[in-house]
Design a protein around this motif. Structure first.
Motif: not given
Length: 466
Positions: A250-251, A13-27, A4-11
């Motif tokens: 990314a995942f 290089d980051v790991l292609p692993l993203v935390e999903g946002g969960k609303g109302v005080a959970v994320s 699992i290599n870094a990718i170019r995202m948002g300007g």
């Protein structure tokens, strides 16, 4: 397992692993910053986020306004203050690693005002905005104005094409990536269209491939697609990694960060996740947004299912088969039912469901007196947490702030239940969003003997592929 290599995202290089946002005080800033510290993209929710007092205690969102509009203004102020607080915590915890994103729902009340207020108050701390639940045409303009990247959440190439042609094509330099959220696998609100069957899941690969083909037509072959929904072990997704047909992928992990040490959900909620079985997450359409959503089956959802089943159609005058007279409410205003439905109503009443409530679809539902009182009170207490709410009939349309329809008692106050469950409320009596793979906590050896990792440990584990 492929590396699992870094990718170019948002300007950068980051790991292609993203935390999903969960609303109302959970994320929140804690989970977001901890995930980013592992080199991935952390996400905090800007949907009614918590803020804190001088001692670090959560300030509960209590509303004092006498009108819905007054309470709506309080909600917007809470949202901005909380979002800024979470951005600051996330930035501090990340320690300069990874990226910090904030997640908003375009259909939340005051969405643009809230996100602009957060970006203004937390300048330099936020790298990107993810946004779904609707068609956020103005997302690109907001990102451009504050110099951050934007990540629209879509469930089809067609939806992205509509956004691109109307708005995003003018601001391509700030498009950091496109989140494909699978409507049959992801938790929370889902983007099922009217042409798709909620009971017939489709393979995500051809859907994502169509999205990539659409993006390539717009010159976006190198812009990452973030696969959201159903991702657990990356070894199960090897065919997606370094796949030239799909391009950079990314995942996103939304449910798994719930079970981390930094996660603010209650210990009882965490333990419940460890006991789920396949089928314990329900895709249903009770949300006041009108969208489908996926949540853990419990008494809360069972009551909504039963409430919708205790339903009969009525007419204002005797028409056709509707010849059985029935009186609704304290004044017993006359409506007409079919004889069959009149006998059903008698059975409802005998079981204690004696209160009839009208819906916008010329039907009646039957609830207990206690539930009737609570539903009415929740509708009265509305603070406009959505841009349009079918439960309370609120809408952000001047001068009436009304969607022009009857309030729908078949739904519920989403702000109330999500605030409650996020702050140690009863699990059986509230809505708990989760992805459909949540049952895998119970069999994943990573969580054996009740082990709960830190967010950074979870990122490291995911990188192994298992």
């Amino acid at each position: 397992m492929k590396a699992i290599n870094a990718i170019r995202m948002g300007g950068c290089d980051v790991l292609p692993l993203v935390e999903g946002g969960k609303g109302v005080a959970v994320s929140n800033g804690s989970t977001c910053g901890a995930w980013a510290s592992g080199g991935g993209v952390g996400t905090f929710s800007a949907v009614n986020a918590d803020s804190y007092d001088a001692e670090g205690r959560v300030i509960r969102q209590v509303y004092h306004g006498k009108t819905r509009l007054e309470r709506h203004e309080e909600l917007v102020a809470y949202g901005i203050s909380g979002g800024i607080a979470q951005a600051r915590e996330a930035h501090e915890r990340a320690g300069g690693q990874g990226r910090i994103h904030c997640n908003i729902l375009w259909e939340m009340g005051g969405a643009e005002r809230v996100v602009r207020g957060i970006l203004e108050g937390a300048r330099g701390l936020i790298n990107g905005i993810t946004c779904g639940a609707g068609m956020p045409y103005r997302l690109a303009d907001i990102a451009r104005d504050f110099g951050v990247f934007y990540y629209p959440i879509v469930s089809s190439g067609r939806a992205f094409a509509a956004l691109w042609k109307r708005s995003y094509g003018k601001t391509r330099e700030w498009l950091g990536g496109v989140v494909y959220e699978d409507p049959w696998l992801a938790g929370g609100h889902n983007g099922l269209s009217n042409s798709e069957d909620p009971l017939k899941p489709e393979d995500p690969y051809p859907r994502v491939l169509k999205l990539r083909q659409q993006m390539r037509e717009f010159g976006l072959g190198d812009t990452p697609i973030i696969m959201a929904g159903g991702v657990w072990w990356l070894e199960e997704w090897q065919d997606w990694i370094d796949n030239p047909e799909l391009g950079p992928i990314a995942f996103q992990f939304g449910t798994r960060p719930l079970l981390t040490q930094e996660s603010p959900i209650s210990e009882a909620w965490k333990q419940r996740l460890l006991t789920l079985q396949n089928g314990d997450v329900l895709l249903q359409r009770f949300s006041p947004t009108g969208f489908y959503s996926s949540a853990i089956r419990n008494e809360f959802l069972e009551e909504l299912e039963a409430r919708n089943e205790r339903q009969v159609a009525y007419t204002a005058e005797p028409v056709g088969d509707h010849v059985a007279e029935y009186g609704v409410g304290p004044r017993k205003r006359k409506v007409w039912l079919t004889p069959h439905d009149r006998s059903r109503v008698a059975a409802f009443e005998a079981a204690g469901y004696t209160e009839a409530m009208r819906t916008p679809d010329n039907t009646l539902i039957f609830v207990t007196p206690a539930d009737h009182g609570q539903i009415v009170q929740d509708q009265i207490d509305c603070m406009g947490c959505l841009s349009s709410c079918r439960f309370s009939n609120w809408a952000q349309h001047e001068p009436t702030y009304d969607n022009g329809k009857k309030a729908d008692p078949r739904s519920f106050c989403i702000q109330k239940t999500l605030q409650d469950v996020a702050h140690d409320g009863a699990l059986e009596k509230n809505l708990m969003f989760a992805g459909h793979n949540a049952y895998r906590f119970a069999s994943d050896p990573f969580y054996s003997n009740g082990f709960i990792p830190t967010a950074k440990q979870l990122v490291e584990r995911i990188l192994t592929g298992r």
